[in-house]
Design an enzyme around this catalytic site. Structure first.
Site, PDB file in Angstrom:
ATOM      1  N   ASN A   7      68.622 -32.407  85.424  1.00  0.00           N
ATOM      2  CA  ASN A   7      69.773 -32.545  86.314  1.00  0.00           C
ATOM      3  C   ASN A   7      69.247 -32.640  87.743  1.00  0.00           C
ATOM      4  OD1 ASN A   7      72.073 -32.267  87.836  1.00  0.00           O
ATOM      5  ND2 ASN A   7      72.777 -30.379  86.861  1.00  0.00           N
ATOM      6  N   LYS A  14      67.113 -29.333  88.255  1.00  0.00           N
ATOM      7  CA  LYS A  14      67.178 -28.251  87.267  1.00  0.00           C
ATOM      8  C   LYS A  14      66.745 -28.822  85.930  1.00  0.00           C
ATOM      9  CE  LYS A  14      71.439 -26.639  88.890  1.00  0.00           C
ATOM     10  NZ  LYS A  14      72.747 -26.232  88.638  1.00  0.00           N
ATOM     11  N   ARG A  91      71.698 -35.657  83.228  1.00  0.00           N
ATOM     12  CA  ARG A  91      73.056 -35.542  83.748  1.00  0.00           C
ATOM     13  C   ARG A  91      73.244 -36.625  84.808  1.00  0.00           C
ATOM     14  NH1 ARG A  91      75.553 -31.812  88.301  1.00  0.00           N
ATOM     15  NH2 ARG A  91      77.729 -32.316  87.918  1.00  0.00           N
ATOM     16  N   HIS A 180      83.031 -32.769  86.474  1.00  0.00           N
ATOM     17  CA  HIS A 180      82.788 -31.558  85.668  1.00  0.00           C
ATOM     18  C   HIS A 180      83.183 -31.768  84.207  1.00  0.00           C
ATOM     19  CE1 HIS A 180      83.532 -28.981  89.539  1.00  0.00           C
ATOM     20  NE2 HIS A 180      82.231 -29.152  89.360  1.00  0.00           N
ATOM     21  N   HIS A 208      87.482 -24.709  85.897  1.00  0.00           N
ATOM     22  CA  HIS A 208      86.064 -24.621  86.283  1.00  0.00           C
ATOM     23  C   HIS A 208      86.054 -24.240  87.762  1.00  0.00           C
ATOM     24  CE1 HIS A 208      81.743 -26.079  86.207  1.00  0.00           C
ATOM     25  NE2 HIS A 208      82.002 -25.989  87.502  1.00  0.00           N
ATOM     26  N   GLY A 210      83.906 -22.917  90.553  1.00  0.00           N
ATOM     27  CA  GLY A 210      82.607 -22.583  91.140  1.00  0.00           C
ATOM     28  C   GLY A 210      82.658 -22.971  92.604  1.00  0.00           C
ATOM     29  N   GLY A 212      82.025 -25.902  93.652  1.00  0.00           N
ATOM     30  CA  GLY A 212      82.914 -27.041  93.385  1.00  0.00           C
ATOM     31  C   GLY A 212      83.892 -26.571  92.319  1.00  0.00           C
ATOM     32  N   ARG A 241      85.066 -27.684 100.353  1.00  0.00           N
ATOM     33  CA  ARG A 241      85.938 -28.873 100.294  1.00  0.00           C
ATOM     34  C   ARG A 241      87.403 -28.452 100.396  1.00  0.00           C
ATOM     35  NH1 ARG A 241      83.095 -30.629  95.130  1.00  0.00           N
ATOM     36  NH2 ARG A 241      81.157 -31.572  95.840  1.00  0.00           N
ATOM     37  N   ASP A 283      81.142 -18.581 100.057  1.00  0.00           N
ATOM     38  CA  ASP A 283      80.950 -17.747  98.864  1.00  0.00           C
ATOM     39  C   ASP A 283      82.050 -16.689  98.797  1.00  0.00           C
ATOM     40  OD1 ASP A 283      80.002 -15.713  97.048  1.00  0.00           O
ATOM     41  OD2 ASP A 283      78.037 -16.680  97.180  1.00  0.00           O
ATOM     42  N   GLY A 331      81.022 -20.039  88.351  1.00  0.00           N
ATOM     43  CA  GLY A 331      80.713 -18.837  89.134  1.00  0.00           C
ATOM     44  C   GLY A 331      81.903 -17.920  89.395  1.00  0.00           C
ATOM     45  N   ILE A 332      82.982 -18.469  89.930  1.00  0.00           N
ATOM     46  CA  ILE A 332      84.151 -17.647  90.255  1.00  0.00           C
ATOM     47  C   ILE A 332      84.928 -17.326  88.973  1.00  0.00           C
ATOM     48  CG2 ILE A 332      86.355 -17.653  91.495  1.00  0.00           C
ATOM     49  CD1 ILE A 332      84.919 -19.627  93.524  1.00  0.00           C
ATOM     50  N   ASN A 335      83.067 -14.672  86.963  1.00  0.00           N
ATOM     51  CA  ASN A 335      82.685 -13.387  87.582  1.00  0.00           C
ATOM     52  C   ASN A 335      83.740 -12.696  88.421  1.00  0.00           C
ATOM     53  OD1 ASN A 335      79.805 -13.262  86.819  1.00  0.00           O
ATOM     54  ND2 ASN A 335      79.737 -15.193  87.954  1.00  0.00           N
ATOM     55  N   GLU A 384      76.658 -26.574  80.393  1.00  0.00           N
ATOM     56  CA  GLU A 384      76.587 -28.036  80.458  1.00  0.00           C
ATOM     57  C   GLU A 384      75.281 -28.551  79.850  1.00  0.00           C
ATOM     58  OE1 GLU A 384      77.762 -27.227  84.555  1.00  0.00           O
ATOM     59  OE2 GLU A 384      78.671 -29.211  84.574  1.00  0.00           O
TER      60      GLU A 384
END
Ligand code: AMP
Length: 400
Positions: A7, A14, A91, A180, A208, A210, A212, A241, A283, A331-332, A335, A384
């Site tokens: 990716n 990654k 990806r 996504h 989703h 995160g 983004g 964004r 964040d 992420g969000i 968590n 993913e």
């Protein structure tokens, strides 16, 4: 077969190596600062300490060549020879209207993806650099492209056509694409499996959330609507964004601040969202800390974020005449216990009842709704890379 998943971002990369016999993760890693002084590779063989390598990496080919060395390393590696890699899964962010499925990366496909570059000028070029670097370094290995936009190609025109002159769709392919997709597909399928429902008779909203963020209505395994649009700027409020806003604001800011449209769009992409409202950070962890310290703008940012997600959930519930499940991921979503609770607050009349005790969990696949909640709520960590490896394995196995 072992699959290498790649990716590529503009200055980062990654990777993961998975053994598709049992879908186990053998190694993963991250290269940062490609083409910038201080390039670093952080490699992790499953079950072993992370190992860092600092070395100049002028471009993606250099970076991938260091990744291959790490995979073959006698201490930290997971391969005896590169021949063990049966295929590489890449990806790729944007495949326009060309590909609704993952495909083998022939030269024709690469040419078609290159044509899509003006639709994703920030994302597709590094993805393509990664593909060409891998092709050079592993000329005899199969390469597969897995596209973020592909899952959403099942949307009907009422979801993807913008109400602007139709000729812009015909001439320039301006339409909703959505992103996504690999993540939304993975968590939608996992939710059906966890709840013991057939995917083709299952209505789910996948959130989703995160840095983004996007949300998708998935009916019978197919994306029927999604919040990101022509670009990832549309829809939910994100780290930096803006998400949805009145398009007339662009011209208004441009005139007031004496800026051109590129600068304003840059502000909507990089200086807006949670960061723009709070003025603190992109964040949510920092924002929530500031809320506890009594920062009013941080509180507004949290509320606007939650409100936008709730509005989309309501809209997609209407579109699908109710849903079986709502999933939180990224992420969000995985968590942020408080954010999930805030989003789903006061939705009992729509059959959504979050169990506040079950919700008190992070990062673990769990049903977090009350046992008698009509709509099930699930926390599902996204994966993913596994989806990319599965598609790659399937496509290459069919060739043999
Ligand atoms: P992603 O883009 O999926 O990696 O998500 C990154 C974002 O997830 C971060 O910018 C944070 O806003 C958010 N995040 C990660 N961990 C937590 C946490 N424990 N609580 C709240 N937000 C979190």
């Amino acid at each position: 077969m072992k699959v290498l998943v790649i990716n590529c971002g503009s200055s980062s990369l990654k990777y993961q190596v998975l053994d598709m016999e049992d879908e186990s993760l053998l190694a993963k890693g991250l290269v940062e600062r490609i083409g910038i002084p201080g390039s670093i590779l952080c490699h992790e063989k499953t079950g072993m300490e992370k190992y860092n390598l600092e070395a100049p990496m002028a471009d993606h080919k250099d970076a991938i060549s260091h990744v291959l060395d790490a995979l073959l390393d006698k201490d930290h590696g997971v391969l005896k020879s590169m021949d063990e890699i049966g295929a590489v899964g890449h990806r790729v962010v944007h495949a326009g209207e060309k590909y609704a499925y993952s495909v083998l990366l022939s030269q024709d496909v690469i040419d078609a993806l290159t044509e899509c570059t003006d639709l994703a000028p920030l994302h597709n070029p590094p993805n393509l650099l990664g593909i060409s670097a891998c092709k050079e370094l592993m000329p005899d290995t199969f390469m597969v492209g897995v596209f973020d936009t592909a899952f959403h190609q099942t949307m009907e025109p009422e979801s993807y056509i913008y109400a602007i002159p139709y000729e812009y769709y015909e001439k320039y392919k301006i339409r909703r694409y959505g992103f996504h997709g690999t993540s939304h597909k993975y968590v939608a399928e996992r939710a059906a499996a966890i709840l013991g429902k057939p995917v083709d008779d299952f209505k789910v909203i996948t959130c989703h959330l995160g840095n983004g963020a996007s949300i998708t209505a998935v009916k019978n395994g197919k994306s029927i609507n999604t919040s990101m649009g022509f670009t990832p700027l549309e829809g939910l409020v994100m780290g930096t964004r803006s998400g949805d806003l009145d398009p007339a604001i662009l011209q208004f800011i441009a005139e007031k601040e004496n800026m051109d449209v590129f600068k304003v769009t840059n502000i909507l992409n990089k200086k807006s969202g949670i960061y723009g409202i709070s003025g603190i950070s992109n964040d949510l962890r920092d924002i929530e800390k500031a809320v506890l310290e009594g920062n009013d703008r941080a509180l507004i940012a949290v509320k606007v974020f939650a409100h936008r997600v709730k509005s989309y959930i309501g809209s997609y519930m209407a579109e699908m005449n109710g849903v079986d499940a709502i999933v939180f991921t990224a992420g969000i979503g995985e968590n942020d216990i408080g954010m999930r609770a805030q989003i789903l607050e006061n939705m009992e009349n729509l059959g959504v009842e979050l169990d506040l005790e079950l919700n008190n969990i992070r990062g673990i696949e769990t049903v977090i709704s009350k046992p008698d909640s009509k709509v099930k709520v699930l926390l599902i960590p996204t994966n993913e890379e596994l989806m990319i490896a599965r598609d790659t394995n399937r496509i290459v196995s069919e060739l043999k």
